[in-house]
Scaffold this motif. Structure first.
Motif, PDB file in Angstrom:
ATOM      1  N   SER A   7       0.811  -1.215   0.000  1.00  0.00           N
ATOM      2  CA  SER A   7       0.000   0.000   0.000  1.00  0.00           C
ATOM      3  C   SER A   7       0.848   1.270   0.000  1.00  0.00           C
ATOM      4  O   SER A   7       0.369   2.330  -0.418  1.00  0.00           O
ATOM      5  N   PHE A   8       2.076   1.210   0.486  1.00  0.00           N
ATOM      6  CA  PHE A   8       2.941   2.384   0.419  1.00  0.00           C
ATOM      7  C   PHE A   8       3.119   2.860  -1.021  1.00  0.00           C
ATOM      8  O   PHE A   8       3.299   4.046  -1.279  1.00  0.00           O
ATOM      9  N   ASN A   9       3.092   1.916  -1.966  1.00  0.00           N
ATOM     10  CA  ASN A   9       3.431   2.215  -3.354  1.00  0.00           C
ATOM     11  C   ASN A   9       2.203   2.475  -4.227  1.00  0.00           C
ATOM     12  O   ASN A   9       2.308   2.531  -5.440  1.00  0.00           O
ATOM     13  N   VAL A  10       1.033   2.652  -3.596  1.00  0.00           N
ATOM     14  CA  VAL A  10      -0.197   2.912  -4.343  1.00  0.00           C
ATOM     15  C   VAL A  10      -0.329   4.407  -4.597  1.00  0.00           C
ATOM     16  O   VAL A  10      -0.164   5.223  -3.689  1.00  0.00           O
ATOM     17  N   ALA A  11      -0.637   4.784  -5.835  1.00  0.00           N
ATOM     18  CA  ALA A  11      -0.809   6.198  -6.173  1.00  0.00           C
ATOM     19  C   ALA A  11      -2.036   6.759  -5.458  1.00  0.00           C
ATOM     20  O   ALA A  11      -3.005   6.043  -5.181  1.00  0.00           O
ATOM     21  N   LEU A  12      -1.980   8.065  -5.175  1.00  0.00           N
ATOM     22  CA  LEU A  12      -3.050   8.719  -4.432  1.00  0.00           C
ATOM     23  C   LEU A  12      -4.379   8.645  -5.171  1.00  0.00           C
ATOM     24  O   LEU A  12      -5.429   8.433  -4.572  1.00  0.00           O
ATOM     25  N   PHE A  63      12.678   5.841  -2.974  1.00  0.00           N
ATOM     26  CA  PHE A  63      12.272   6.100  -1.592  1.00  0.00           C
ATOM     27  C   PHE A  63      10.888   6.757  -1.598  1.00  0.00           C
ATOM     28  O   PHE A  63      10.747   7.932  -1.921  1.00  0.00           O
ATOM     29  N   ILE A  64       9.884   5.990  -1.240  1.00  0.00           N
ATOM     30  CA  ILE A  64       8.493   6.403  -1.400  1.00  0.00           C
ATOM     31  C   ILE A  64       8.187   7.659  -0.596  1.00  0.00           C
ATOM     32  O   ILE A  64       7.426   8.520  -1.041  1.00  0.00           O
ATOM     33  N   GLN A  65       8.768   7.785   0.582  1.00  0.00           N
ATOM     34  CA  GLN A  65       8.513   8.941   1.439  1.00  0.00           C
ATOM     35  C   GLN A  65       9.558  10.030   1.284  1.00  0.00           C
ATOM     36  O   GLN A  65       9.585  10.976   2.066  1.00  0.00           O
ATOM     37  N   GLY A  66      10.370   9.924   0.244  1.00  0.00           N
ATOM     38  CA  GLY A  66      11.364  10.951  -0.022  1.00  0.00           C
ATOM     39  C   GLY A  66      12.724  10.605   0.538  1.00  0.00           C
ATOM     40  O   GLY A  66      12.905   9.656   1.302  1.00  0.00           O
ATOM     41  N   SER A  67      13.707  11.406   0.135  1.00  0.00           N
ATOM     42  CA  SER A  67      15.082  11.205   0.579  1.00  0.00           C
ATOM     43  C   SER A  67      15.734  12.565   0.801  1.00  0.00           C
ATOM     44  O   SER A  67      15.120  13.612   0.599  1.00  0.00           O
ATOM     45  N   PRO A  96       6.380   1.351 -11.851  1.00  0.00           N
ATOM     46  CA  PRO A  96       6.824   2.741 -11.666  1.00  0.00           C
ATOM     47  C   PRO A  96       6.825   3.138 -10.194  1.00  0.00           C
ATOM     48  O   PRO A  96       5.838   2.889  -9.483  1.00  0.00           O
ATOM     49  N   PRO A  97       7.899   3.732  -9.681  1.00  0.00           N
ATOM     50  CA  PRO A  97       7.860   4.279  -8.323  1.00  0.00           C
ATOM     51  C   PRO A  97       6.698   5.252  -8.181  1.00  0.00           C
ATOM     52  O   PRO A  97       6.425   6.062  -9.065  1.00  0.00           O
ATOM     53  N   VAL A  98       6.020   5.167  -7.055  1.00  0.00           N
ATOM     54  CA  VAL A  98       4.756   5.883  -6.891  1.00  0.00           C
ATOM     55  C   VAL A  98       4.923   7.394  -6.972  1.00  0.00           C
ATOM     56  O   VAL A  98       3.979   8.118  -7.348  1.00  0.00           O
ATOM     57  N   GLY A  99       6.107   7.921  -6.652  1.00  0.00           N
ATOM     58  CA  GLY A  99       6.317   9.361  -6.762  1.00  0.00           C
ATOM     59  C   GLY A  99       6.120   9.858  -8.178  1.00  0.00           C
ATOM     60  O   GLY A  99       5.535  10.936  -8.406  1.00  0.00           O
ATOM     61  N   TRP A 100       6.599   9.106  -9.148  1.00  0.00           N
ATOM     62  CA  TRP A 100       6.400   9.481 -10.555  1.00  0.00           C
ATOM     63  C   TRP A 100       4.922   9.410 -10.931  1.00  0.00           C
ATOM     64  O   TRP A 100       4.405  10.277 -11.650  1.00  0.00           O
ATOM     65  N   THR A 101       4.234   8.365 -10.458  1.00  0.00           N
ATOM     66  CA  THR A 101       2.820   8.218 -10.808  1.00  0.00           C
ATOM     67  C   THR A 101       2.000   9.356 -10.220  1.00  0.00           C
ATOM     68  O   THR A 101       1.135   9.928 -10.897  1.00  0.00           O
ATOM     69  N   ASN A 102       2.257   9.711  -8.963  1.00  0.00           N
ATOM     70  CA  ASN A 102       1.517  10.813  -8.351  1.00  0.00           C
ATOM     71  C   ASN A 102       1.756  12.126  -9.082  1.00  0.00           C
ATOM     72  O   ASN A 102       0.817  12.883  -9.349  1.00  0.00           O
ATOM     73  N   ALA A 103       3.011  12.416  -9.412  1.00  0.00           N
ATOM     74  CA  ALA A 103       3.323  13.676 -10.102  1.00  0.00           C
ATOM     75  C   ALA A 103       2.695  13.707 -11.488  1.00  0.00           C
ATOM     76  O   ALA A 103       2.112  14.715 -11.903  1.00  0.00           O
ATOM     77  N   ALA A 104       2.794  12.602 -12.227  1.00  0.00           N
ATOM     78  CA  ALA A 104       2.234  12.553 -13.579  1.00  0.00           C
ATOM     79  C   ALA A 104       0.716  12.678 -13.552  1.00  0.00           C
ATOM     80  O   ALA A 104       0.123  13.452 -14.315  1.00  0.00           O
ATOM     81  N   HIS A 105       0.065  11.920 -12.692  1.00  0.00           N
ATOM     82  CA  HIS A 105      -1.400  11.955 -12.625  1.00  0.00           C
ATOM     83  C   HIS A 105      -1.916  13.332 -12.233  1.00  0.00           C
ATOM     84  O   HIS A 105      -2.989  13.753 -12.689  1.00  0.00           O
ATOM     85  N   ARG A 106      -1.171  14.028 -11.396  1.00  0.00           N
ATOM     86  CA  ARG A 106      -1.592  15.378 -11.008  1.00  0.00           C
ATOM     87  C   ARG A 106      -1.661  16.292 -12.227  1.00  0.00           C
ATOM     88  O   ARG A 106      -2.418  17.265 -12.247  1.00  0.00           O
ATOM     89  N   HIS A 107      -0.880  15.986 -13.247  1.00  0.00           N
ATOM     90  CA  HIS A 107      -0.843  16.787 -14.477  1.00  0.00           C
ATOM     91  C   HIS A 107      -1.657  16.164 -15.605  1.00  0.00           C
ATOM     92  O   HIS A 107      -1.577  16.615 -16.751  1.00  0.00           O
ATOM     93  N   GLY A 108      -2.409  15.096 -15.329  1.00  0.00           N
ATOM     94  CA  GLY A 108      -3.201  14.461 -16.377  1.00  0.00           C
ATOM     95  C   GLY A 108      -2.382  13.630 -17.343  1.00  0.00           C
ATOM     96  O   GLY A 108      -2.801  13.419 -18.496  1.00  0.00           O
ATOM     97  N   VAL A 109      -1.229  13.122 -16.892  1.00  0.00           N
ATOM     98  CA  VAL A 109      -0.332  12.336 -17.746  1.00  0.00           C
ATOM     99  C   VAL A 109      -0.443  10.860 -17.378  1.00  0.00           C
ATOM    100  O   VAL A 109      -0.408  10.481 -16.204  1.00  0.00           O
TER     101      VAL A 109
END
Length: 730
Positions: free
Chosen positions: A90-95, A127-131, A159-172
């Motif tokens: 669940s840590f790696n699930v996009a928002l 690193f899901i929670q950042g580094s 895909p690391p969830v950070g990329w998915t969250n950032a992309a989805h926020r932009h409609g990508v």
């Protein structure tokens, strides 16, 4: 937790209402914490006897040195088929799924795909929670791309969830990679393709389940090894089953095929779509060509692609390896030919600007690279409210919350990246005329780690210059509120204001201004000096000078039947001035929200639990006992995720403690530990004081929800749990 001592139940300060069962965020396989609590209490109290007995965490999900959660991949078919969703996953699930966008990906407008391949993948971004990375790679030209592929040479690249969250926020849209290579890859393909349909369907179904569970959008299939006749014969069936099932389970899902194997089973890159590989194109959503093409390849593909021209992604190796038309800063030469023939483009490894050029010049080089492509990259528009951004890149040299510095030191957290604008440089016509340029800047921030820096020049005979920041296609509600937080650098009388454009095929009424029949009109809304009482929590400082020199301007716009199209910022010369005016302005936040959404009640964070506790002795510069401790543990809570932007995780200690690696904080002010984008957070190596022989140590954890509208939530709505810890009795 260690099962020592009696169970301590939660201490009730006041009761909070239970979240209805149907609203709770569910996760498969969730483990219960080892200490029971009263779930209805506002604060749960857990008791722990300190023990240094090792309690290993699953190696796939956690960094072995820090116990921080990490993104992962599968290296074999056996790992892929054995996976089932678990609590750690669940840590790696996009928002959330990808935001609404226009035009939709299903339109036939040529698209732009970015294939991210960097030094093997899973670097600081794992690193899901950042580094605390000092100079990480950061991508922020999201408005110019449509699809993001995370590529590595692991068999199943999730895909690391950070990329998915950032992309989805932009409609990508975000794709993972399924790749097989060399002799081992051939053996893997034989294992699931050369038999009956049950084998390849099992692999396809598992790939669909992974995309659905982690909330990314599909797969790039890359077979870089020869196939037997039996295996290649089943490949189209595998692709069709994968594509069909993905479309059923993942709205907007995509399956793309990379130009490698041909229908005979040989590994022969074609650099084009042709009769040798057309069968794979016909079995999925799109075709990604190899990179050594010439214009004659594009001309031949026109007949092969037919009406699906936009589904052919012509590959461009930005490193310019092999016999390519143009790469590196000449990549625009390839894009020019691709767009000339109406195809989509696949930019492979644009991180070249980071890997091969000076790190200190990264932002300038990245902006230069994308500016050279600007003419060939149609942008897409965001089409949902609320629309809120602090322009944060998901990195910085410190953390700031509404102008207040909360932590100092480098940080990198891709999930924390806010919506990025259209980066551009605009010049007025004529020699010596005005200009305006935007670029990101880490030197100061209003909220997060960075802001948007706007520089410009207003010539003597021009009253103002404007910069277009965002393209929107938002059917707006009857009343919206807008807010702009900005700061002018140095002495300047330049006036700063928001402008917006509206348009609609029918009539559009804007505060008494009527715009008819599809035309577009630009409006300068009137600043809102005193907000309505019920909205004070959102715009409580409108028109005031804020901490650090920031200023907030608020606007109210009444609309009917309108489509919000563009957001501009206008810079006007001082009244009465006829001289040339230069300016440097820092934009800290931009908000567009439905007025009604600000009045809706927010749910309260509930059922905070503490589990997966680990203790370590900390090195102390002071002589004598008791030596401080380092605490690691996992927090879980219950909250409906749909209205949330993120969670701020804080702690407060009773007998001492502080931020990871830092000293003790004051007794009152909670310390920011980090941000969470799911209903759980792993605390790693938190420095706390040792419990004395006659009393318990205490750490209180606070979970602050941050709504999408961006305002601060009262502490009464936060979730909280306390951990009491003691030394073993002898």
């Amino acid at each position: 937790m260690e099962a020592a001592g009696p169970v301590t139940r939660a201490v009730a300060r006041k009761r909070a209402p239970k979240i209805p069962e149907e609203q709770r965020e569910r996760r498969p396989g969730r483990r219960r914490p080892r200490r029971r609590i009263e779930e209805e209490q506002e604060e749960a109290v857990f008791r722990e006897v300190v023990s240094f007995t090792p309690d290993p965490l699953p190696a796939r999900y956690y960094d072995k040195d820090t116990t921080k959660p990490i993104s992962f991949y599968f290296s074999s078919l056996e790992e892929l088929l054995a996976w089932t969703p678990d609590m750690e996953d669940s840590f790696n699930v996009a928002l959330e799924p990808s935001e609404c966008r226009q035009p939709p990906l299903s339109s036939q407008r040529p698209r732009t795909l970015l294939c991210h391949d960097m030094m093997g993948g899973y670097l600081d971004d794992k690193f899901i929670q950042g580094s605390t990375a000092h100079t990480p790679y950061c991508f922020y030209h999201w408005q110019s791309i449509d699809i993001f592929v995370y590529f590595s040479h692991r068999t199943v690249t999730i895909p690391p969830v950070g990329w998915t969250n950032a992309a989805h926020r932009h409609g990508v849209c975000v794709l993972g990679t399924f790749i097989t290579e060399w002799k081992e890859g051939g053996q893997l393909c034989e294992a699931f393709l050369a038999g009956d349909e049950r084998s390849y369907r099992a692999v396809a179904d598992q790939l669909v389940l992974i995309a659905q569970f982690f909330r990314f959008d599909g797969w790039l299939i890359n077979i870089e090894n020869s196939l037997s006749l039996a295996a290649v014969g089943n490949m189209p069936h595998f692709l069709r089953h994968l594509t069909t099932q993905l479309h059923r389970q993942v709205p907007g899902g995509l399956v793309l095929w990379y130009d490698s194997v041909v229908r005979s089973g040989q590994l022969t890159w074609q650099d084009e779509l042709n009769q040798h590989n057309r069968i794979f194109f016909d079995s999925c959503d799109g075709f990604f060509t190899n990179y050594n093409w010439r214009e004659e390849h594009l001309e031949r593909m026109l007949g092969q692609a037919g009406e699906r021209r936009a589904d052919v992604y012509v590959g461009v190796d930005v490193f310019a390896r092999g016999n390519v038309v143009g790469g590196q800063f000449d990549t625009y030469k390839s894009l020019e030919l691709i767009r000339k023939h109406g195809f989509s483009a696949a930019l492979f490894a644009p991180g070249w600007v980071y890997e091969c050029l000076e790190k200190k010049d990264f932002f300038q080089n990245q902006d230069k690279f994308w500016a050279l492509l600007e003419h060939f990259l149609p942008t897409h528009s965001i089409c949902s409210l609320p629309f809120v951004t602090s322009f944060c890149l998901g990195m910085g040299t410190r953390r700031v919350c509404f102008g207040q510095e909360e932590a100092v030191g480098p940080w990198y957290h891709p999930s924390a990246q806010e919506i990025q604008p259209l980066f551009a440089e605009h010049s007025l016509e004529g020699a010596g005329r005005g200009w305006v340029k935007t670029h990101c800047c880490l030197a100061d921030a209003w909220n997060g780690g960075s802001s948007l820096l706007v520089r410009g020049l207003i010539p003597p005979d021009v009253g103002h210059v404007t910069v277009r920041l965002f393209s929107l296609q938002v059917p707006v509600p009857p009343k919206i509120f807008l807010s702009l937080v900005y700061k002018l650098e140095g002495p300047s009388g330049v006036e700063v204001a928001l402008e917006l454009t509206t348009g609609d095929p029918g009539s559009c009424h804007v505060g008494g201004i009527r715009t008819l029949n599809g035309t577009s009109a630009r409006h300068s809304p009137r600043p809102l000096r005193v907000p309505p009482t019920k909205l004070a929590r959102w715009v409580g400082h409108c028109g005031q000078q804020l901490q650090g020199g920031w200023v907030q301007r608020c606007y109210e716009v009444s609309l009917r039947g309108c489509l919000l199209q563009d957001l501009f910022v206008r810079f006007a010369r001082p009244p009465g001035s006829l001289e040339e005016a230069s300016f440097v302005c820092r934009l800290g936040e931009l908000q567009v929200v439905d007025a009604n959404s600000l009045l809706a009640p927010l749910p309260r964070v509930q059922a905070v639990t503490v589990s997966r506790v680990r203790w370590q002795r900390a090195m102390s510069e002071e002589e004598g006992p008791p030596a401080p401790l380092r605490l690691s543990c996992t927090l879980h809570w219950s909250y409906v995720l749909s209205p949330v932007r993120c969670f701020r995780i804080r702690c407060r200690t009773g007998t001492g403690g502080g931020s990871p690696g830092g000293g003790p904080p004051g007794p009152e002010k909670p310390v920011l530990l980090g941000l969470a984008f799911v209903n759980q957070y792993r605390i790693a190596d938190l420095l706390v004081a040792a419990a004395g022989p006659s009393g318990d140590g205490r750490v209180e954890f606070l979970v602050e929800p941050v709504p999408k509208e961006g305002f601060l939530v009262p502490q009464a709505e936060w979730g909280r749990a306390a951990l009491l810890y003691s030394t073993p009795r002898t």
